[in-house]
Scaffold this motif. Sequence first.
Motif, mmCIF file in Angstrom:
data_model
loop_
_atom_site.group_PDB
_atom_site.id
_atom_site.type_symbol
_atom_site.label_atom_id
_atom_site.label_comp_id
_atom_site.label_asym_id
_atom_site.label_seq_id
_atom_site.Cartn_x
_atom_site.Cartn_y
_atom_site.Cartn_z
ATOM 1 N N SER A 1 37.156 60.055 62.144
ATOM 2 C CA SER A 1 37.436 58.638 62.330
ATOM 3 C C SER A 1 37.704 57.986 60.991
ATOM 4 O O SER A 1 37.330 58.503 59.954
ATOM 5 C CB SER A 1 36.274 57.973 63.036
ATOM 6 N N TRP A 2 38.331 56.820 61.017
ATOM 7 C CA TRP A 2 38.699 56.158 59.775
ATOM 8 C C TRP A 2 37.590 55.288 59.236
ATOM 9 O O TRP A 2 37.220 55.377 58.088
ATOM 10 C CB TRP A 2 39.967 55.318 59.954
ATOM 11 N N GLY A 3 37.024 54.430 60.025
ATOM 12 C CA GLY A 3 36.028 53.537 59.468
ATOM 13 C C GLY A 3 35.176 52.867 60.523
ATOM 14 O O GLY A 3 35.494 52.868 61.695
ATOM 15 N N ARG A 4 34.072 52.297 60.035
ATOM 16 C CA ARG A 4 33.162 51.591 60.926
ATOM 17 C C ARG A 4 32.625 50.379 60.197
ATOM 18 O O ARG A 4 32.481 50.376 58.984
ATOM 19 C CB ARG A 4 32.032 52.512 61.346
ATOM 20 N N ARG A 5 32.299 49.356 60.977
ATOM 21 C CA ARG A 5 31.762 48.124 60.412
ATOM 22 C C ARG A 5 30.678 47.583 61.322
ATOM 23 O O ARG A 5 30.691 47.809 62.521
ATOM 24 C CB ARG A 5 32.855 47.070 60.279
ATOM 25 N N SER A 6 29.757 46.840 60.754
ATOM 26 C CA SER A 6 28.738 46.147 61.539
ATOM 27 C C SER A 6 28.327 44.902 60.758
ATOM 28 O O SER A 6 28.636 44.765 59.579
ATOM 29 C CB SER A 6 27.534 47.054 61.780
ATOM 30 N N PRO A 7 27.612 43.977 61.418
ATOM 31 C CA PRO A 7 27.188 42.763 60.712
ATOM 32 C C PRO A 7 26.284 43.104 59.532
ATOM 33 O O PRO A 7 25.498 44.051 59.604
ATOM 34 C CB PRO A 7 26.415 41.979 61.770
ATOM 35 N N ARG A 8 26.395 42.347 58.470
ATOM 36 C CA ARG A 8 25.550 42.577 57.289
ATOM 37 C C ARG A 8 24.081 42.454 57.651
ATOM 38 O O ARG A 8 23.674 41.555 58.363
ATOM 39 C CB ARG A 8 25.864 41.553 56.207
ATOM 40 N N GLY A 9 23.304 43.387 57.160
ATOM 41 C CA GLY A 9 21.867 43.344 57.368
ATOM 42 C C GLY A 9 21.402 43.862 58.714
ATOM 43 O O GLY A 9 20.214 43.902 58.992
ATOM 44 N N ALA A 10 22.329 44.281 59.570
ATOM 45 C CA ALA A 10 21.953 44.736 60.909
ATOM 46 C C ALA A 10 21.065 45.970 60.851
ATOM 47 O O ALA A 10 20.049 46.044 61.542
ATOM 48 C CB ALA A 10 23.197 45.010 61.750
ATOM 49 N N ALA A 11 21.423 46.936 60.026
ATOM 50 C CA ALA A 11 20.638 48.164 59.931
ATOM 51 C C ALA A 11 19.259 47.866 59.357
ATOM 52 O O ALA A 11 18.247 48.349 59.864
ATOM 53 C CB ALA A 11 21.366 49.202 59.081
ATOM 54 N N ALA A 12 19.208 47.060 58.306
ATOM 55 C CA ALA A 12 17.930 46.726 57.674
ATOM 56 C C ALA A 12 17.010 45.984 58.636
ATOM 57 O O ALA A 12 15.788 46.124 58.583
ATOM 58 C CB ALA A 12 18.166 45.890 56.417
ATOM 59 N N ALA A 13 17.593 45.200 59.535
ATOM 60 C CA ALA A 13 16.801 44.444 60.507
ATOM 61 C C ALA A 13 16.391 45.303 61.696
ATOM 62 O O ALA A 13 15.659 44.842 62.571
ATOM 63 C CB ALA A 13 17.594 43.233 60.993
ATOM 64 N N GLY A 14 16.857 46.551 61.727
ATOM 65 C CA GLY A 14 16.507 47.447 62.821
ATOM 66 C C GLY A 14 17.221 47.144 64.128
ATOM 67 O O GLY A 14 16.766 47.530 65.194
ATOM 68 N N LEU A 15 18.355 46.465 64.049
ATOM 69 C CA LEU A 15 19.098 46.105 65.254
ATOM 70 C C LEU A 15 19.871 47.297 65.803
ATOM 71 O O LEU A 15 20.418 48.088 65.048
ATOM 72 C CB LEU A 15 20.085 44.979 64.953
ATOM 73 N N ARG A 16 19.919 47.401 67.104
ATOM 74 C CA ARG A 16 20.808 48.345 67.788
ATOM 75 C C ARG A 16 21.885 47.489 68.432
ATOM 76 O O ARG A 16 21.592 46.581 69.195
ATOM 77 C CB ARG A 16 20.067 49.148 68.841
ATOM 78 N N LEU A 17 23.126 47.771 68.100
ATOM 79 C CA LEU A 17 24.239 46.923 68.522
ATOM 80 C C LEU A 17 25.183 47.659 69.455
ATOM 81 O O LEU A 17 25.299 48.878 69.402
ATOM 82 C CB LEU A 17 25.008 46.453 67.281
ATOM 83 N N PRO A 18 25.908 46.914 70.306
ATOM 84 C CA PRO A 18 26.892 47.559 71.173
ATOM 85 C C PRO A 18 28.092 48.065 70.368
ATOM 86 O O PRO A 18 28.385 47.562 69.292
ATOM 87 C CB PRO A 18 27.311 46.445 72.134
ATOM 88 N N LEU A 19 28.751 49.067 70.915
ATOM 89 C CA LEU A 19 29.909 49.692 70.267
ATOM 90 C C LEU A 19 31.201 49.021 70.712
ATOM 91 O O LEU A 19 31.395 48.748 71.887
ATOM 92 C CB LEU A 19 29.956 51.178 70.630
#
Length: 117
Positions: A1-19
């Motif tokens: 795959s080429w790339g992926r993005r998510s909201p800033r701080g989402a991983a640090a906040a422990g969020l699980r987000l929809p794809l």
Amino acid sequence: SWGRRSPRGAAAAGLRLPLFVLAHGDWTEPEAYGRLARSIAAFGFVVADYRSCIWVVAGNASSECQMGQASFLEALKLIAGFAANPDLDAELAPVDMARQVTVGGHSTGGRGGPALA
């Protein structure tokens, strides 16, 4: 795959987000949709895209891209990858595969989304 993005701080906040799978059109590199991908991610999605069917000669799109079938297959590969391992890109944010996956795109890439519905 080429790339992926998510909201800033989402991983640090422990969020699980929809794809959200973002599919590009013929003759267009995924990088052209970077601004759109960032905008979608800002609404709380992990956005994933891929490289497929980029260098198509006009008039031969149906043989190279199979009228959107290539986009459909690439989207399926991404979804299957995250279904097998929702933490595939845990540094961005883990994906919540219990939530509905969204597929959107432009031109040939947009043909794959309805096929997955």
